[in-house]
Motif scaffolding. Sequence first.
Motif, mmCIF file in Angstrom:
data_model
loop_
_atom_site.group_PDB
_atom_site.id
_atom_site.type_symbol
_atom_site.label_atom_id
_atom_site.label_comp_id
_atom_site.label_asym_id
_atom_site.label_seq_id
_atom_site.Cartn_x
_atom_site.Cartn_y
_atom_site.Cartn_z
ATOM 1 N N PHE A 70 3.325 4.856 -2.618
ATOM 2 C CA PHE A 70 2.936 3.528 -2.136
ATOM 3 C C PHE A 70 1.865 2.896 -3.026
ATOM 4 O O PHE A 70 1.940 1.705 -3.348
ATOM 5 N N SER A 71 0.873 3.669 -3.444
ATOM 6 C CA SER A 71 -0.201 3.133 -4.278
ATOM 7 C C SER A 71 0.327 2.664 -5.633
ATOM 8 O O SER A 71 -0.064 1.606 -6.138
ATOM 9 N N HIS A 72 1.216 3.442 -6.223
ATOM 10 C CA HIS A 72 1.738 3.071 -7.542
ATOM 11 C C HIS A 72 2.724 1.916 -7.447
ATOM 12 O O HIS A 72 2.818 1.089 -8.364
ATOM 13 N N MET A 73 3.437 1.846 -6.350
ATOM 14 C CA MET A 73 4.306 0.700 -6.126
ATOM 15 C C MET A 73 3.473 -0.579 -6.031
ATOM 16 O O MET A 73 3.864 -1.633 -6.550
ATOM 17 N N ALA A 74 2.304 -0.487 -5.407
ATOM 18 C CA ALA A 74 1.412 -1.644 -5.289
ATOM 19 C C ALA A 74 0.974 -2.142 -6.656
ATOM 20 O O ALA A 74 0.894 -3.349 -6.896
ATOM 21 N N LYS A 75 0.688 -1.221 -7.584
ATOM 22 C CA LYS A 75 0.268 -1.638 -8.925
ATOM 23 C C LYS A 75 1.375 -2.393 -9.647
ATOM 24 O O LYS A 75 1.110 -3.355 -10.377
ATOM 25 N N GLY A 109 -0.383 1.890 6.382
ATOM 26 C CA GLY A 109 -1.702 1.480 5.920
ATOM 27 C C GLY A 109 -1.647 0.876 4.532
ATOM 28 O O GLY A 109 -2.334 -0.111 4.236
ATOM 29 N N SER A 110 -0.827 1.443 3.662
ATOM 30 C CA SER A 110 -0.697 0.932 2.301
ATOM 31 C C SER A 110 -0.120 -0.477 2.281
ATOM 32 O O SER A 110 -0.616 -1.364 1.581
ATOM 33 N N LEU A 111 0.915 -0.708 3.055
ATOM 34 C CA LEU A 111 1.530 -2.036 3.105
ATOM 35 C C LEU A 111 0.567 -3.063 3.684
ATOM 36 O O LEU A 111 0.557 -4.225 3.258
ATOM 37 N N SER A 112 -0.264 -2.645 4.632
ATOM 38 C CA SER A 112 -1.276 -3.546 5.190
ATOM 39 C C SER A 112 -2.277 -3.964 4.119
ATOM 40 O O SER A 112 -2.673 -5.131 4.026
ATOM 41 N N ALA A 113 -2.677 -3.007 3.268
ATOM 42 C CA ALA A 113 -3.613 -3.313 2.188
ATOM 43 C C ALA A 113 -2.994 -4.279 1.187
ATOM 44 O O ALA A 113 -3.652 -5.224 0.723
ATOM 45 N N MET A 114 -1.727 -4.065 0.853
ATOM 46 C CA MET A 114 -1.054 -4.968 -0.084
ATOM 47 C C MET A 114 -1.001 -6.386 0.478
ATOM 48 O O MET A 114 -1.205 -7.370 -0.249
ATOM 49 N N ALA A 160 -6.478 4.116 -0.033
ATOM 50 C CA ALA A 160 -5.908 4.605 -1.290
ATOM 51 C C ALA A 160 -5.285 3.463 -2.089
ATOM 52 O O ALA A 160 -5.396 3.415 -3.315
ATOM 53 N N THR A 161 -4.656 2.536 -1.409
ATOM 54 C CA THR A 161 -4.039 1.407 -2.100
ATOM 55 C C THR A 161 -5.097 0.469 -2.676
ATOM 56 O O THR A 161 -4.969 -0.014 -3.809
ATOM 57 N N VAL A 162 -6.155 0.232 -1.925
ATOM 58 C CA VAL A 162 -7.253 -0.591 -2.440
ATOM 59 C C VAL A 162 -7.846 0.052 -3.690
ATOM 60 O O VAL A 162 -8.088 -0.619 -4.700
ATOM 61 N N MET A 163 -8.059 1.363 -3.649
ATOM 62 C CA MET A 163 -8.640 2.049 -4.800
ATOM 63 C C MET A 163 -7.692 2.025 -5.995
ATOM 64 O O MET A 163 -8.116 1.857 -7.143
#
Length: 251
Positions: A171-176, A78-83, A133-136
């Motif tokens: 995953f969320s912090h990697m996105a940032k 889900g996180s990778l999809s958001a990215m 979570a990644t969007v947020m």
Amino acid sequence: MSGLAIALVLAAVFAASAISGLLGMAGGSLLMAVLTLILPVSAALALHGAAQLASNLARAGFNARHVRYRTVGWFGLGSLSAMGLLSFVAFQPSKAAVFIGMGLLPILVWLPPRLVPLDAARPGHAVVGGFLATVMALAVGVSGPLSELFLVRSSLNRHEVIGTKAAFQVFSHMAKLVFYGGALFSLGGQGEGLALGLVAGVVLAAVAGAAVGRRFLDMVSEDHFRRWRRWIFTALGAAFLLQGLRLLAGA
């Protein structure tokens, strides 16, 4: 950045990582608040991503045998999809928006479990959790309380909560870092050397803090762990909300 600012950042990273290692929440918000006060928002998001990525990797490692890896895999999808989706969107929050967003997050941890029919053990729920979570994380800087919602109905003990949630947050912090990492190289106009040195110091401080937090976690009972973490996070949230409203009024 001045020497004093760097020292403040490293101290905040250590303290935040220790708090997160003990409570599983609050540390990331506290660190984001400190970084947002002394840095531009994009640089704060990037440095927060580096610190929290190291901290969460360390916590996941310290609690590796307690992590629910299958659930983490669905969350990561889900996180990778958001990215992938957000790579087509240009967005950067203001300082007021960051503080107001963090100030409102404690609402999530007080929602009665019966009103939150979410369970990370269900693959579909875990994918949605990773996406949201990644969007947020990219919009506000922190996403731990949202990830918490997907664990609140579980029967995980304190070590399983800390370990699995830490793996989620990687995953969320990697996105940032992916979205805002370039901002680190403009800090103080000092170039690449300062940026790399600062990130290295931040990583070391985060790992050290996570180790200290883990030591304290072993001393805390399940009852105290579940009772106090929400109150501490709520008190911080109230302070962040007031700061965000003050910034908004002065804009």
